[in-house]
Design a protein around this motif. Structure first.
Motif, short mmCIF file in Angstrom:
data_model
loop_
_atom_site.label_atom_id
_atom_site.label_comp_id
_atom_site.label_asym_id
_atom_site.label_seq_id
_atom_site.Cartn_x
_atom_site.Cartn_y
_atom_site.Cartn_z
N THR A 93 -15.65 -0.86 -6.54
CA THR A 93 -14.97 -0.49 -7.79
C THR A 93 -14.68 1.00 -7.81
O THR A 93 -13.58 1.44 -8.17
CB THR A 93 -15.83 -0.89 -9.01
N ARG A 138 -7.90 14.48 -9.39
CA ARG A 138 -6.49 14.52 -8.96
C ARG A 138 -6.19 15.62 -7.95
O ARG A 138 -5.39 15.44 -7.04
CB ARG A 138 -5.58 14.65 -10.16
N THR A 182 -4.94 5.52 0.05
CA THR A 182 -6.07 4.73 0.50
C THR A 182 -7.15 5.64 1.07
O THR A 182 -6.86 6.58 1.79
CB THR A 182 -5.61 3.73 1.58
N GLU A 229 -9.03 5.78 -5.16
CA GLU A 229 -7.71 5.57 -4.55
C GLU A 229 -6.61 5.55 -5.60
O GLU A 229 -5.53 6.10 -5.37
CB GLU A 229 -7.71 4.26 -3.75
N ASP A 230 -6.87 4.94 -6.74
CA ASP A 230 -5.88 4.90 -7.82
C ASP A 230 -5.55 6.30 -8.32
O ASP A 230 -4.39 6.64 -8.54
CB ASP A 230 -6.37 4.04 -8.99
N VAL A 231 -6.57 7.14 -8.48
CA VAL A 231 -6.36 8.50 -8.96
C VAL A 231 -5.62 9.34 -7.92
O VAL A 231 -4.69 10.09 -8.26
CB VAL A 231 -7.71 9.18 -9.32
N THR A 280 0.85 -1.19 0.00
CA THR A 280 0.00 0.00 0.00
C THR A 280 0.88 1.24 0.00
O THR A 280 1.82 1.34 0.80
CB THR A 280 -0.90 0.01 1.24
N GLY A 296 -3.80 8.23 -5.39
CA GLY A 296 -2.53 7.66 -4.96
C GLY A 296 -2.47 7.40 -3.47
O GLY A 296 -1.40 7.38 -2.87
N THR A 301 -11.95 2.00 -5.27
CA THR A 301 -10.64 1.61 -5.79
C THR A 301 -10.18 2.58 -6.87
O THR A 301 -9.01 2.98 -6.90
CB THR A 301 -10.70 0.17 -6.36
N SER A 302 -11.09 3.01 -7.73
CA SER A 302 -10.74 3.99 -8.78
C SER A 302 -10.32 5.32 -8.17
O SER A 302 -9.37 5.95 -8.63
CB SER A 302 -11.93 4.22 -9.72
#
Length: 129
Positions: A115, A97, A127, A121-123, A2, A125, A118-119
Motif C-alpha cells: 500500500t 513530490r 514506478t 508511486e502515485d505521488v 504504466t 508519478g 503504491t502511494s
C-alpha cells in the motif's frame, strides 16, 4: 498502462549540497530516523513521512538527539540545528513530490508495504525501483 519512468537527474533545489537530490523517508521509527540522519549528514534535504502527526514532536526530538550524537562522534561535520533546517516532517505523502530518492522504512507487513509503495508511486508519478 504504466507511466513512463522519469530519468533521475541530480538536483540542487532545496538540497544541502549541490548535486545531491532531495530525499524522502517513509516511516520515522528507529530505523527511519537513523536513515534520515545519514541522508542529512551526507548533504541531502529530507522529507520524513510519519503516519501519526501527534508523534511528530517526539520524532523531531529523537532526530535531533541522533544528529547531536553523530556530531559528537565526528560522523557529521555540521551542527545538528543546521541539518534540522533541511528536514521536514509530514503525515501527507504528497510532501514527497520533490523527492528524487525515497526510502521506505515501515512495519514488516507485506500488505502495508504494498500500500505504501503504491502511494509513493502515485505521488511521484513513476514506478518504484
Amino acid at each position: 498502462m504504466t507511466p513512463p519512468k522519469k530519468s533521475l537527474q541530480r538536483s540542487t533545489q532545496s538540497s544541502g549540497r549541490p548535486g545531491l537530490p532531495p530525499a524522502g523517508v517513509v516511516g520515522m521509527g528507529l530505523m527511519g530516523t537513523s536513515i534520515a540522519v545519514c541522508l542529512l549528514g551526507a548533504g541531502h534535504s529530507v522529507v520524513g513521512i510519519a503516519r501519526n502527526s501527534e508523534k511528530h514532536r517526539g520524532i523531531l526530538k529523537r532526530l535531533m538527539g541522533l544528529l547531536n550524537d553523530s556530531a559528537a562522534r565526528g560522523l557529521i561535520h555540521q551542527n545538528a540545528q543546521t541539518l534540522m533546517g533541511r528536514f521536514t516532517i509530514s503525515s501527507d505523502m504528497a510532501a514527497l513530490r520533490s523527492a528524487e530518492i525515497v526510502i521506505e522504512s515501515t512495519v514488516e507487513d507485506l500488505a502495508v508495504k504494498q500500500t505504501i509503495i503504491t502511494s509513493i508511486e502515485d505521488v511521484l508519478g513513476r514506478t518504484a525501483l
